[in-house]
Design a protein around this motif. Structure first.
Motif, PDB file in Angstrom:
ATOM      1  N   ASN A   1      -2.370   7.025  14.015  1.00 46.95           N
ATOM      2  CA  ASN A   1      -1.901   5.972  12.330  1.00 46.95           C
ATOM      3  C   ASN A   1      -2.493   6.319  11.497  1.00 46.95           C
ATOM      4  OD1 ASN A   1      -0.938   3.495  11.907  1.00 46.95           O
ATOM      5  ND2 ASN A   1      -2.781   1.932  12.670  1.00 46.95           N
ATOM      6  N   CYS A   2      -1.392   5.931  10.259  1.00 41.88           N
ATOM      7  CA  CYS A   2      -1.664   7.107   9.006  1.00 41.88           C
ATOM      8  C   CYS A   2      -2.826   6.190   8.302  1.00 41.88           C
ATOM      9  CB  CYS A   2      -0.903   7.134   8.399  1.00 41.88           C
ATOM     10  SG  CYS A   2      -0.316   5.196   8.160  1.00 41.88           S
ATOM     11  N   ALA A   3      -3.288   7.163   6.499  1.00 42.93           N
ATOM     12  CA  ALA A   3      -3.292   6.504   5.318  1.00 42.93           C
ATOM     13  C   ALA A   3      -2.834   4.664   4.850  1.00 42.93           C
ATOM     14  CB  ALA A   3      -3.193   7.097   4.415  1.00 42.93           C
ATOM     15  N   ALA A   4      -2.058   4.297   5.823  1.00 49.00           N
ATOM     16  CA  ALA A   4      -1.640   2.930   5.164  1.00 49.00           C
ATOM     17  C   ALA A   4      -1.822   2.740   6.745  1.00 49.00           C
ATOM     18  CB  ALA A   4      -0.199   2.881   4.845  1.00 49.00           C
ATOM     19  N   THR A   5      -2.708   1.999   7.451  1.00 51.00           N
ATOM     20  CA  THR A   5      -3.476   1.232   8.595  1.00 51.00           C
ATOM     21  C   THR A   5      -3.010   0.049   8.202  1.00 51.00           C
ATOM     22  OG1 THR A   5      -4.287   3.585   9.596  1.00 51.00           O
ATOM     23  CG2 THR A   5      -5.041   1.535  10.420  1.00 51.00           C
ATOM     24  N   ARG A   6      -2.077  -0.556   8.974  1.00 57.97           N
ATOM     25  CA  ARG A   6      -1.951  -2.107   8.773  1.00 57.97           C
ATOM     26  C   ARG A   6      -2.707  -2.874   9.654  1.00 57.97           C
ATOM     27  NH1 ARG A   6       2.647   0.113   5.163  1.00 57.97           N
ATOM     28  NH2 ARG A   6       3.234   1.155   7.106  1.00 57.97           N
ATOM     29  N   HIS A   7      -3.014  -3.729   9.910  1.00 61.00           N
ATOM     30  CA  HIS A   7      -2.664  -3.831  10.969  1.00 61.00           C
ATOM     31  C   HIS A   7      -3.763  -5.368  10.974  1.00 61.00           C
ATOM     32  CE1 HIS A   7      -6.043  -2.978  13.307  1.00 61.00           C
ATOM     33  NE2 HIS A   7      -5.828  -2.138  12.578  1.00 61.00           N
TER      34      HIS A   7
ATOM     35  N   ILE B   1       0.560  -1.232  -0.428  1.00 60.10           N
ATOM     36  CA  ILE B   1       0.267   0.175   0.394  1.00 60.10           C
ATOM     37  C   ILE B   1       0.797   1.578  -0.286  1.00 60.10           C
ATOM     38  CG2 ILE B   1      -1.524   1.550   1.480  1.00 60.10           C
ATOM     39  CD1 ILE B   1      -2.338  -1.199   2.732  1.00 60.10           C
ATOM     40  N   CYS B   2       1.721   0.986   0.992  1.00 59.32           N
ATOM     41  CA  CYS B   2       3.033   1.844   0.880  1.00 59.32           C
ATOM     42  C   CYS B   2       4.510   1.847   0.413  1.00 59.32           C
ATOM     43  CB  CYS B   2       2.953   2.832   1.953  1.00 59.32           C
ATOM     44  SG  CYS B   2       3.404   4.420   2.164  1.00 59.32           S
ATOM     45  N   GLN B   3       5.264   2.619  -0.261  1.00 61.14           N
ATOM     46  CA  GLN B   3       6.511   2.337   0.139  1.00 61.14           C
ATOM     47  C   GLN B   3       7.517   2.363   1.423  1.00 61.14           C
ATOM     48  OE1 GLN B   3       5.909   5.689  -0.310  1.00 61.14           O
ATOM     49  NE2 GLN B   3       6.236   6.595   1.249  1.00 61.14           N
TER      50      GLN B   3
ATOM     51  N   TRP C   1       1.529  12.460   9.530  1.00 60.67           N
ATOM     52  CA  TRP C   1       1.088  11.141   9.531  1.00 60.67           C
ATOM     53  C   TRP C   1      -0.117  11.093   8.436  1.00 60.67           C
ATOM     54  CZ3 TRP C   1      -4.140  11.243  11.667  1.00 60.67           C
ATOM     55  CH2 TRP C   1      -4.655  12.213  12.316  1.00 60.67           C
ATOM     56  N   CYS C   2       0.429  12.002   7.981  1.00 58.05           N
ATOM     57  CA  CYS C   2      -1.402  11.256   5.542  1.00 58.05           C
ATOM     58  C   CYS C   2      -2.699  11.307   6.578  1.00 58.05           C
ATOM     59  CB  CYS C   2      -0.723  10.268   5.277  1.00 58.05           C
ATOM     60  SG  CYS C   2       1.339   9.975   4.819  1.00 58.05           S
ATOM     61  N   PRO C   3      -3.072  12.145   7.666  1.00 64.40           N
ATOM     62  CA  PRO C   3      -4.501  11.634   7.617  1.00 64.40           C
ATOM     63  C   PRO C   3      -5.049  11.192   6.280  1.00 64.40           C
ATOM     64  CG  PRO C   3      -3.862  14.232   8.031  1.00 64.40           C
ATOM     65  CD  PRO C   3      -2.749  13.373   7.271  1.00 64.40           C
TER      66      PRO C   3
ATOM     67  N   GLY D   1       7.267  16.591  -1.478  1.00 69.38           N
ATOM     68  CA  GLY D   1       7.580  15.562  -0.843  1.00 69.38           C
ATOM     69  C   GLY D   1       5.642  15.119  -0.180  1.00 69.38           C
ATOM     70  N   LYS D   2       5.348  15.667   0.717  1.00 65.56           N
ATOM     71  CA  LYS D   2       4.169  15.158   1.479  1.00 65.56           C
ATOM     72  C   LYS D   2       4.424  15.723   2.681  1.00 65.56           C
ATOM     73  CE  LYS D   2       4.282  11.340   3.898  1.00 65.56           C
ATOM     74  NZ  LYS D   2       4.118  11.612   5.480  1.00 65.56           N
ATOM     75  N   ALA D   3       3.329  16.908   3.249  1.00 60.28           N
ATOM     76  CA  ALA D   3       3.221  17.161   4.421  1.00 60.28           C
ATOM     77  C   ALA D   3       3.491  19.108   4.490  1.00 60.28           C
ATOM     78  CB  ALA D   3       3.569  16.212   5.766  1.00 60.28           C
TER      79      ALA D   3
ATOM     80  N   LYS E   1       3.867  -0.276  10.959  1.00 55.75           N
ATOM     81  CA  LYS E   1       3.595   1.104  11.997  1.00 55.75           C
ATOM     82  C   LYS E   1       4.950   1.922  10.467  1.00 55.75           C
ATOM     83  CE  LYS E   1       1.498   4.571  14.106  1.00 55.75           C
ATOM     84  NZ  LYS E   1       2.138   5.228  13.833  1.00 55.75           N
ATOM     85  N   GLY E   2       3.271   2.914   9.849  1.00 51.89           N
ATOM     86  CA  GLY E   2       4.517   4.022   8.888  1.00 51.89           C
ATOM     87  C   GLY E   2       5.955   5.283  10.079  1.00 51.89           C
ATOM     88  N   GLY E   3       6.495   4.863   9.602  1.00 50.06           N
ATOM     89  CA  GLY E   3       7.865   6.123  10.008  1.00 50.06           C
ATOM     90  C   GLY E   3       6.936   7.475  10.359  1.00 50.06           C
ATOM     91  N   GLY E   4       6.462   8.039   8.868  1.00 54.19           N
ATOM     92  CA  GLY E   4       5.364   9.336   9.364  1.00 54.19           C
ATOM     93  C   GLY E   4       4.570  10.146  10.263  1.00 54.19           C
ATOM     94  N   SER E   5       4.077   8.531  10.852  1.00 54.02           N
ATOM     95  CA  SER E   5       2.753   9.100  11.662  1.00 54.02           C
ATOM     96  C   SER E   5       3.806   8.400  13.365  1.00 54.02           C
ATOM     97  CB  SER E   5       1.695   7.661  11.057  1.00 54.02           C
ATOM     98  OG  SER E   5       2.071   6.426  10.986  1.00 54.02           O
ATOM     99  N   GLU E   6       4.095   7.311  12.634  1.00 56.35           N
ATOM    100  CA  GLU E   6       5.088   7.660  14.447  1.00 56.35           C
ATOM    101  C   GLU E   6       5.887   8.802  14.591  1.00 56.35           C
ATOM    102  OE1 GLU E   6       3.716   4.409  16.502  1.00 56.35           O
ATOM    103  OE2 GLU E   6       5.783   4.558  17.430  1.00 56.35           O
TER     104      GLU E   6
ATOM    105  N   GLY F   1      -0.034  11.178   0.242  1.00 56.46           N
ATOM    106  CA  GLY F   1       1.207   9.613   0.945  1.00 56.46           C
ATOM    107  C   GLY F   1      -0.583   9.000   1.118  1.00 56.46           C
ATOM    108  N   GLY F   2       0.439   7.657   1.102  1.00 51.46           N
ATOM    109  CA  GLY F   2      -0.805   6.924   1.725  1.00 51.46           C
ATOM    110  C   GLY F   2      -1.519   6.080   0.172  1.00 51.46           C
ATOM    111  N   ALA F   3      -0.219   6.432  -1.007  1.00 49.32           N
ATOM    112  CA  ALA F   3      -1.531   6.273  -2.529  1.00 49.32           C
ATOM    113  C   ALA F   3       0.269   6.224  -3.451  1.00 49.32           C
ATOM    114  CB  ALA F   3      -1.552   7.261  -2.839  1.00 49.32           C
TER     115      ALA F   3
HETATM  116  S1  SF4 Z   1       1.100   6.471   4.331  1.00 46.32           S
HETATM  117 FE1  SF4 Z   1       2.289   8.196   5.035  1.00 46.32          FE
HETATM  118  S2  SF4 Z   1       2.959   7.930   7.506  1.00 46.32           S
HETATM  119 FE2  SF4 Z   1       1.848   6.881   6.862  1.00 46.32          FE
HETATM  120  S3  SF4 Z   1       3.146   4.820   5.871  1.00 46.32           S
HETATM  121 FE3  SF4 Z   1       2.636   5.948   3.957  1.00 46.32          FE
HETATM  122  S4  SF4 Z   1       4.321   7.620   4.363  1.00 46.32           S
HETATM  123 FE4  SF4 Z   1       4.060   6.732   6.048  1.00 46.32          FE
END
Ligand code: SF4
Length: 506
Positions: free
Chosen positions: A275-281, A65-67, A183-185, A416-418, A149-154, A440-442
């Protein structure tokens, strides 16, 4: 008594991580689809549809879903009557599962973990170690909740100790705008209340493992203070107007999760982790009957409509673009970029800065003048891909290098993002440059706009190497224009107090 075999445990961890790398959970998809339906901001709606389209593409293509494929966090509850058939500790078995998942040939996941964090920061190359929390409970089963957990949101995690009579709501509403959009809302905010400092942080993280259920909570009514707080915070955070990706809009959070614990009479510890657009759990139970299986979300969960460029998006040829043309771009303009650009993120910027400081030449192949720099660390390509998922990383981490990149090396702009820091925005304005945002998250969707890719410098940095990308119709938005006008500071006030509180919906 359940007998848990090492092989079953490791395979279950690995399968879970592969599964969440390309499947959002159904509750997340449905909630994001609802946010899309009700969104009135054109820019936020476009961003949400990119996220949803990307989500479906990932599910169908079995690609991330996300890089940023995340740092693995596992909460493991082990029944006291469980017996293990393993020569490894639980933590070592989790790490074996992580290693196995992140180095799969069909869907390799980007290793993002560095050892020696205060020193050499060397990539461990298999995304280990995970962060593993183990609790022994009654029973004869093992329950595992696992996330990537994505670094941007963490990076946006918050903690404070309030006075007992202070307002939790006031603190949350103060810190959320300060967190910006890195955190890519839209995403989920997890809150831990009580305990001690470390307990509150753990509660916040653990709460993010719970499913999205704010609507069913509202429907049945809050039964205690924590549930009342969830509804109040959900409404008040959304009324801030931050919106998808910070572009301004009606939905910033899809849910607010809270866990609490008794605390000392003199304090009120509180932690918040988004938690971000790439919420993964996901979570699963091992009872000795074999490895875990995971339920694939129904294809009907995603909206039928797929993202396509907006009619008003301007097509830009990067190869012929000049500085005079970018002066006509305004904050909020949607662009489709074609042509060549270079990539660089934290590691490459640091290397360039070090070379300049020593008076040494940049590696052959880095020609930065009049180029756009895309902040990205892509996933490796598989099969016939040009590159794996390649979405933007947080721009503000590169703020300290803006003067060098614009004044000394003459780049034209950055992607970039944000938001950027105020000083970086002023530097962008001073050099009549621009900052563009991708969603972010696309990342998988964005990667389809990349038609060729080659590493041009710093290959030793792995995913942080510099690439030359050729892109066709890459979707971005002007987020800081040549006048220093930034969407991130302008848009939330335009959308403030426009969302409708959910307890007043019919
Ligand atoms: S959606 Fe944003 S915060 Fe979440 S993993 Fe991807 S780049 Fe990082």
């Amino acid at each position: 008594m359940a007998l848990i075999k090492k092989e079953d445990f490791i395979l279950s961890i690995s399968d879970a991580l592969q599964f969440i790398s390309y499947y959002h959970s159904e509750d997340f998809i449905l909630s994001m689809a609802e946010a899309y339906e009700k969104e009135k901001s054109v820019l936020a709606k476009d961003a949400i549809l990119q996220i949803l389209t990307n989500s479906k593409m990932s599910a169908l293509g079995h690609r991330p879903i996300c890089q940023d494929t995340g740092i693995v966090v596992a909460f493991i509850e082990v029944g006291m009557d469980v017996q293990w058939l393993s020569d490894l500790s639980i933590e070592d078995m989790v790490n074996e599962g992580v290693k196995h998942a992140y180095t799969q040939k069909d869907n390799p996941l980007r290793p993002s973990i560095v050892s020696d964090p205060a020193g050499k920061r060397q990539n461990t190359n298999d995304n280990t170690p995970a962060i593993t929390h183990i609790k022994v409970i009654k029973g004869d089963k093992v329950h595992i909740s696992i996330s990537a957990k994505g670094g941007g949101s963490e990076n946006k995690a918050q903690f404070t100790t309030l006075n007992p009579s202070d307002s939790i709501v006031d603190w949350v509403l103060k810190v959320i705008p300060e967190m910006g959009a890195g955190w890519c809302p839209p995403g989920i905010v997890g809150i831990g209340i009580g305990g001690t400092a470390e307990k509150a942080m753990l509660l916040a993280k653990e709460s993010l493992m719970l499913p999205i259920d704010i609507h069913s909570l509202v429907k049945r009514g809050a039964k205690n203070k924590i549930e009342e707080l969830r509804i109040e915070l959900y409404n008040k955070i959304n009324s801030l107007g931050i919106g998808a990706q910070g572009f301004g809009g009606l939905t910033t959070v899809l849910d607010v999760k809270i866990m609490d614990y008794p605390c000392h009479a003199s304090s009120l510890p509180i932690a918040l982790i988004p938690n971000c657009a790439a919420t993964r759990h996901t979570d699963f139970i091992l009872d000795g009957s074999g490895p875990a299986h995971f339920k694939i979300p129904s294809l009907n969960s995603w909206p039928k409509k797929a993202w396509a460029p907006q009619m008003e998006a301007k097509r830009i040829n990067l190869d012929t673009l000049d500085k005079a043309s970018i002066k006509g771009w305004k904050e909020g303009d949607l662009l489709l970029l074609s042509g060549k650009l270079l990539t660089a993120r934290d590691g490459a910027h640091k290397k360039i800065a070090d070379l300049l400081k020593k008076g040494e030449a940049l590696p052959v192949g880095i020609k930065l003048r009049n180029k756009f720099i895309y902040y990205v660390g892509p996933v490796d390509a598989v099969r016939n891909e040009v590159i794996g998922p390649a979405g933007p990383t947080t721009g503000s981490r590169m703020d300290q290098f803006m003067e060098m990149m614009l004044a000394e090396l003459g780049i034209m702009g950055t992607i970039g993002k944000a938001e950027r820091g105020e000083r970086a925005v002023q530097t962008i304005k001073k050099y009549q440059s621009v900052y563009l945002s991708a969603v972010g998250g696309a990342a998988y969707l964005v990667s389809k706009a990349i038609t060729s890719s080659k590493v041009v410098a710093f290959s030793e940095l792995g995913m942080e190497a510099m690439y030359e990308f050729e892109v066709r119709d890459m979707p971005v938005m002007v987020s800081v224009d040549t006048h220093g006008k930034s969407i991130y500071s302008e848009a939330p006030s335009r959308w403030k107090n426009k969302s409708i509180p959910i307890n007043s919906l019919k």
